[in-house]
Design an enzyme around this catalytic site. Structure first.
Site, PDB file in Angstrom:
ATOM      1  CG  HIS A   1     -12.999 -71.436  48.344  1.00  0.00           C
ATOM      2  ND1 HIS A   1     -13.838 -70.403  49.111  1.00  0.00           N
ATOM      3  CD2 HIS A   1     -13.224 -72.538  48.800  1.00  0.00           C
ATOM      4  CE1 HIS A   1     -14.576 -71.287  49.792  1.00  0.00           C
ATOM      5  NE2 HIS A   1     -14.237 -72.689  49.542  1.00  0.00           N
TER       6      HIS A   1
ATOM      7  CG  ASP B   1     -11.310 -67.983  49.606  1.00  0.00           C
ATOM      8  OD1 ASP B   1     -11.971 -67.045  49.076  1.00  0.00           O
ATOM      9  OD2 ASP B   1     -11.349 -68.601  50.062  1.00  0.00           O
TER      10      ASP B   1
END
Ligand code: GLO
Ligand code: MG
Length: 344
Positions: free
Chosen positions: A50, A53
């Protein structure tokens, strides 16, 4: 480990604390650095990200800082021999996306989603991947009358066109899911995603990601969903896992619920040489009951099951199979497949 030409990935969210909607975390958080070591230990090649992330709290950071952090991460991944498969804009947690992101009724929410997506594109480019995954989590409704579903398609096309313009070297894989978190999603299947692709300004850069569990939740066979994407040259990623019927999205280990259904997915991928075009991504969760020190086994098991099934696919007696097909003796074909799976 013999990997038959395949490369494998998962996302950092696939090593998790075990919280569910009814109870809190049951395992301590694993620091990101430790997760990266798990990729190496378990024989994985690439990381799915993501946007946040890769760059935590990116909503609060200026573009230069986002890019610097992404570049530092890329250097670390390079030093560990890990590639980046894709980056996905996380458009389902921020308060601005409560009523959807690209399809929100509020223009300010849609503007936030576009802006956030551009940041995800910057991060992807700094990380050296040309693939963006669009899981359209909140692009749907809890309430049919709340949005115009036809206009929603146009809004999705506009948002994708905006990204196509912003990053001319990037490809986009739409990850359909029929429900959860929404009651009903606007892009529930691969057919919808392929149709959406052809409405954008550059269909050659808009493809699909098939997740096994999402196909099952739509009442479809994941292997057929993959085949449909392959037929259009648009299967650019997969999220292999398993699912026990029409429930919440379980993200069970690949093959854990229905081994034959898993075999059929590997059959279609291997017969169509998916290993030449894409990475085998897993989107699996450890059971909440799993203790911290053994909370990576779902990843190991899924990878191993995939490889076992590649071996089964490649050792299948194709002449016997063709004989059954030519004779239209599908009962014999049924037996042949089961016997082949059971005799491993
Ligand atoms: C949830 C999705 C989710 C996505 C991930 C990447 O059901 O499968 O895990 O795959 O956020 O976009
Ligand atoms: Mg997924």
């Amino acid at each position: 480990m013999e990997k038959y030409g395949y490369r494998f990935s998962f996302g950092p969210w696939n090593i998790h604390e075990g919280a569910d909607p009814f109870g809190p975390a049951v395992r301590p958080s694993v620091p990101f650095e430790k997760k990266l070591e798990a990729y190496q230990r378990l024989g994985f090649d690439a990381v799915q990200f993501h946007d946040d992330d890769a760059v935590p709290n990116l909503d609060d950071k200026p573009p230069a800082q986002i890019e610097a952090e992404a570049r530092a991460l890329k250097a670390k991944l390079d030093s560990m021999g890990l590639a980046v498969e894709f980056v996905a804009p996380r458009l389902w947690e921020h308060p601005m996306t409560i009523d959807g992101a690209y399809t929100a009724n509020d223009p300010a929410a849609r503007a936030y989603a576009r802006e956030r997506s551009r940041k995800a594109l910057d991060i992807a480019q700094a990380l050296g991947t040309d693939l963006i995954v669009l899981w359209l989590a909140r692009e749907g409704t809890y309430m049919r009358e709340a949005k115009d579903a036809a206009r929603a398609v146009d809004l999705l096309v506009e948002a994708i066109n905006d990204m196509l313009d912003y990053a001319p070297g990037m490809r986009f894989a739409v990850e359909p899911k029929p429900n959860e978190p929404m009651d009903l999603a606007y892009i529930p299947t691969i057919g919808h995603a392929v149709a959406l692709s052809f409405k954008t300004k550059d269909p050659s850069r808009v493809g699909v990601l098939v997740e096994s569990a999402h196909a099952i939740l739509a009442g479809l066979d994941p292997a057929d969903e993959m085949a449909f994407g392959l037929a259009y040259g648009k299967l650019w990623s997969v999220h292999l896992n398993d699912q026990n019927g029409l429930k919440f999205d379980q993200d069970r280990s690949f093959g854990a619920v229905n081994l034959r259904r898993a075999f059929d997915q590997v059959l279609v991928l291997d017969d169509h040489r998916y290993y030449e075009q894409g990475i085998v991504g897993l989107d699996v969760k450890a059971l909440r009951t799993q203790k911290a020190e053994v909370a990576e086994k779902h990843l190991r098991n899924s990878l191993e099951t995939f490889l076992w099934l590649v071996e089964r696919v490649r050792s299948l007696d194709r002449a016997a199979m063709q004989g059954c097909i030519a004779a239209r003796d599908y009962e014999e074909l049924d037996r042949l497949i089961l016997a082949h799976l059971l005799r491993h």
